[in-house]
Write a protein that holds these residues in place. Structure first.
Motif, mmCIF file in Angstrom:
data_model
loop_
_atom_site.group_PDB
_atom_site.id
_atom_site.type_symbol
_atom_site.label_atom_id
_atom_site.label_comp_id
_atom_site.label_asym_id
_atom_site.label_seq_id
_atom_site.Cartn_x
_atom_site.Cartn_y
_atom_site.Cartn_z
ATOM 1 N N ASN A 93 19.712 34.040 18.797
ATOM 2 C CA ASN A 93 19.953 35.236 17.870
ATOM 3 C C ASN A 93 21.455 36.447 17.636
ATOM 4 N N HIS A 94 22.425 36.077 18.253
ATOM 5 C CA HIS A 94 23.957 36.860 18.601
ATOM 6 C C HIS A 94 24.690 35.473 17.273
ATOM 7 N N PRO A 95 25.237 36.346 16.826
ATOM 8 C CA PRO A 95 26.165 35.678 15.944
ATOM 9 C C PRO A 95 27.408 34.911 17.000
ATOM 10 N N TYR A 96 27.170 35.280 17.905
ATOM 11 C CA TYR A 96 29.193 34.974 18.807
ATOM 12 C C TYR A 96 28.106 33.584 19.851
ATOM 13 N N GLY A 119 33.080 50.064 18.874
ATOM 14 C CA GLY A 119 32.346 49.591 18.563
ATOM 15 C C GLY A 119 31.948 47.888 19.115
ATOM 16 N N CYS A 120 31.278 47.451 18.115
ATOM 17 C CA CYS A 120 30.610 45.577 18.943
ATOM 18 C C CYS A 120 32.590 44.701 19.320
ATOM 19 N N HIS A 121 32.370 44.484 20.456
ATOM 20 C CA HIS A 121 33.513 44.151 20.552
ATOM 21 C C HIS A 121 33.973 42.862 19.591
ATOM 22 N N PHE A 122 32.864 41.574 19.641
ATOM 23 C CA PHE A 122 32.963 40.430 18.527
ATOM 24 C C PHE A 122 33.309 40.684 16.938
ATOM 25 N N HIS A 123 33.291 42.034 16.615
ATOM 26 C CA HIS A 123 33.235 42.222 15.511
ATOM 27 C C HIS A 123 34.796 41.832 14.322
ATOM 28 N N PRO A 124 35.910 41.476 15.265
ATOM 29 C CA PRO A 124 37.186 40.874 13.989
ATOM 30 C C PRO A 124 36.271 39.558 14.319
ATOM 31 N N ARG A 125 35.622 39.156 15.151
ATOM 32 C CA ARG A 125 35.706 37.323 14.930
ATOM 33 C C ARG A 125 34.142 37.193 13.513
ATOM 34 N N CYS A 126 33.330 38.152 13.110
ATOM 35 C CA CYS A 126 31.961 38.216 12.866
ATOM 36 C C CYS A 126 32.430 38.447 11.944
ATOM 37 N N LYS A 127 31.809 37.178 11.163
ATOM 38 C CA LYS A 127 31.536 37.094 9.504
ATOM 39 C C LYS A 127 30.637 37.832 8.742
ATOM 40 N N PHE A 128 29.312 38.584 9.843
ATOM 41 C CA PHE A 128 28.839 39.710 9.276
ATOM 42 C C PHE A 128 29.132 40.842 9.464
ATOM 43 N N SER A 129 29.635 41.243 10.124
ATOM 44 C CA SER A 129 30.985 42.709 10.538
ATOM 45 C C SER A 129 31.078 43.868 9.359
ATOM 46 N N ASN A 130 30.536 44.828 9.966
ATOM 47 C CA ASN A 130 30.634 45.830 8.952
ATOM 48 C C ASN A 130 30.477 47.076 9.409
ATOM 49 N N THR A 189 29.929 49.969 10.899
ATOM 50 C CA THR A 189 28.919 50.190 11.737
ATOM 51 C C THR A 189 29.171 49.495 13.319
ATOM 52 N N CYS A 190 29.173 47.946 12.342
ATOM 53 C CA CYS A 190 29.514 46.860 13.575
ATOM 54 C C CYS A 190 31.407 47.832 13.897
ATOM 55 N N ARG A 191 31.833 48.018 13.204
ATOM 56 C CA ARG A 191 33.616 48.376 14.036
ATOM 57 C C ARG A 191 33.581 49.714 14.710
ATOM 58 N N ARG A 228 28.797 50.953 19.174
ATOM 59 C CA ARG A 228 28.517 49.470 20.316
ATOM 60 C C ARG A 228 27.484 49.020 19.932
ATOM 61 N N PRO A 229 26.808 48.273 19.896
ATOM 62 C CA PRO A 229 25.109 47.703 19.730
ATOM 63 C C PRO A 229 24.750 47.727 21.084
ATOM 64 N N ASP A 230 22.944 48.226 20.823
ATOM 65 C CA ASP A 230 22.313 47.929 22.334
ATOM 66 C C ASP A 230 21.873 46.635 22.278
ATOM 67 N N ALA A 285 22.329 41.866 21.131
ATOM 68 C CA ALA A 285 23.008 43.423 21.234
ATOM 69 C C ALA A 285 23.690 43.179 19.705
ATOM 70 N N CYS A 286 23.050 42.860 18.906
ATOM 71 C CA CYS A 286 23.849 43.004 17.615
ATOM 72 C C CYS A 286 22.924 43.959 15.938
ATOM 73 N N HIS A 287 23.477 44.634 15.490
ATOM 74 C CA HIS A 287 22.957 45.692 14.869
ATOM 75 C C HIS A 287 22.274 45.232 13.547
ATOM 76 N N LEU A 288 22.564 43.444 13.433
ATOM 77 C CA LEU A 288 21.727 42.748 12.160
ATOM 78 C C LEU A 288 20.474 43.218 12.599
ATOM 79 N N ASN A 289 20.213 43.163 14.035
ATOM 80 C CA ASN A 289 18.700 43.465 14.163
ATOM 81 C C ASN A 289 18.299 44.667 14.227
HETATM 82 FE FE1 SF4 Z 1 28.439 40.429 13.816
HETATM 83 FE FE2 SF4 Z 1 28.264 43.825 13.639
HETATM 84 FE FE3 SF4 Z 1 26.573 41.949 15.426
HETATM 85 FE FE4 SF4 Z 1 28.511 42.782 16.234
HETATM 86 S S1 SF4 Z 1 27.026 43.958 15.995
HETATM 87 S S2 SF4 Z 1 27.745 40.282 16.194
HETATM 88 S S3 SF4 Z 1 29.530 42.680 14.723
HETATM 89 S S4 SF4 Z 1 26.836 41.202 13.129
#
Ligand code: SF4
Length: 327
Positions: free
Chosen positions: A252-255, A289-300, A302-304, A307-309, A320-324
């Motif tokens: 599920n998670h982009p990472y 926010g989400c530690h992965f956001h600088p490398r994630c093409k879906f970041s918005n 909220t991600c920045r 922190r996603p639960d 742990a991704c806001h897309l969910n």
């Molecule tokens: Fe990407 Fe946002 Fe999900 Fe983090 S919370 S993995 S930045 S979409």
């Protein structure tokens, strides 16, 4: 069912002390402060008897630090680790023996001045598990379990190959009758052909002695081969946990998807993930926010900032991704 291991909101910080230049500059009036590395950040999970849990993530994600806290080698800064409901600690209590750690480099973890017979029997004698008079027979039994013969008893660690040394390290861990083995990159330093042999040894020992494993590795292929469940870590946090089939087929998670894309496969072309790009940010200054956001093409936005639960998205599958949670 009562978990064998319960990790509750565990965090571990390391303080990076000021170097001499910074101290000197402070005397001249500058304001250099000690930096804090949040190596593990609020991690919780449970492990049940007989499971093999793979912990995966890039270098610096905190997986080894987490393993050391579970093995009682490092105390958590916050949170707790319970083994069979008993709180893990660094002391010498018998419960502490039930969790043993096997390291990447067996050479540095084996005393070079001791013969194998001493290495294998020191802890069991110290803890009263065997008598000194039984040590030869006991050490032979341990060697037999890991596929080494009696000639090894009187030799020193430097007289063995890397694969043999790792077998001695495994035998030493087994010598105190553990129930949980924390294997930290335990085959990573070995030649590829030897890796398969030692991995098969782990599988065999699990069956023979009803062991439970936490298998820490950066190698997804190894994790897929041995694990029942997988925990994916990124910059100190758990970003996804899933049963192995779900991890492989429905990450599920982009990472996680990016990590899986880096694994060569015969069925290549059936995936539409993209490999992970960009550098791992410094744990001294992790992204907000989400530690992965600088490398994630879906970041918005909220991600920045948020922190996603880690939430359950299907039975036993957490991410742990806001897309969910976004509409
Ligand atoms: Fe990407 Fe946002 Fe999900 Fe983090 S919370 S993995 S930045 S979409």
């Amino acid at each position: 069912m009562e978990p064998l291991l319960k990790v509750s909101n565990v965090s571990r910080d390391f303080v990076k002390s000021l170097d001499l230049v910074a101290k000197f500059l402070n005397r001249l009036g500058q304001d250099h402060r000690e930096e804090i590395v949040h190596a593990v950040d609020d991690v919780s999970f449970e492990v049940f008897q007989g499971e093999v849990i793979g912990i995966v993530g890039e270098s610096g994600c905190g997986k080894s630090t987490l393993g050391k806290m579970i093995a009682g080698i490092l105390p958590p800064t916050e949170g707790s680790v319970h083994f069979k409901s008993v709180k893990q600690s660094e002391d010498d209590r018998p419960e502490a023996l039930k969790t043993q750690m096997i390291f990447q480099d067996p050479f540095s973890s084996l005393n070079p001045r001791k013969k194998v017979i001493e290495i294998l029997t020191e802890a069991p004698i110290h803890h009263g598990l065997i008598k000194a008079s039984e040590k030869r027979a006991f050490a032979l039994e341990m060697l037999n379990r890991v596929g080494l013969d009696s000639e090894a008893l009187g030799r020193y660690p430097h007289q063995f190959s890397g694969g043999q040394r790792q077998r001695i390290g495994i035998a030493r861990a087994l010598a105190v009758s553990p129930e949980l083995l924390v294997c930290d990159e335990s085959i990573a330093a070995l030649d590829v052909s030897i890796q398969a042999q030692v991995l098969n040894l782990f599988v065999q020992l699990k069956q023979d002695y009803d062991l439970t494993y936490l298998f820490i590795s950066h190698d997804i292929g190894v994790i897929e081969h041995i694990s029942d469940r997988v925990i994916v870590m990124y910059l100190g946090r758990v970003v996804e946990t899933a049963p192995i089939e779900t991890f492989v087929e429905k990450p599920n998670h982009p990472y996680t998807k990016a990590l899986l894309e880096g694994v060569p496969r015969l069925e290549i072309g059936q995936r539409d993930y993209e490999p992970v790009s960009g550098e791992i940010p410094s744990p001294l200054d992790p992204p907000s926010g989400c530690h992965f956001h600088p490398r994630c093409k879906f970041s918005n936005e909220t991600c920045r900032t948020v922190r996603p639960d880690l939430i359950e998205i299907s039975p036993g599958h957490y991410s742990a991704c806001h897309l969910n949670t976004s509409e």
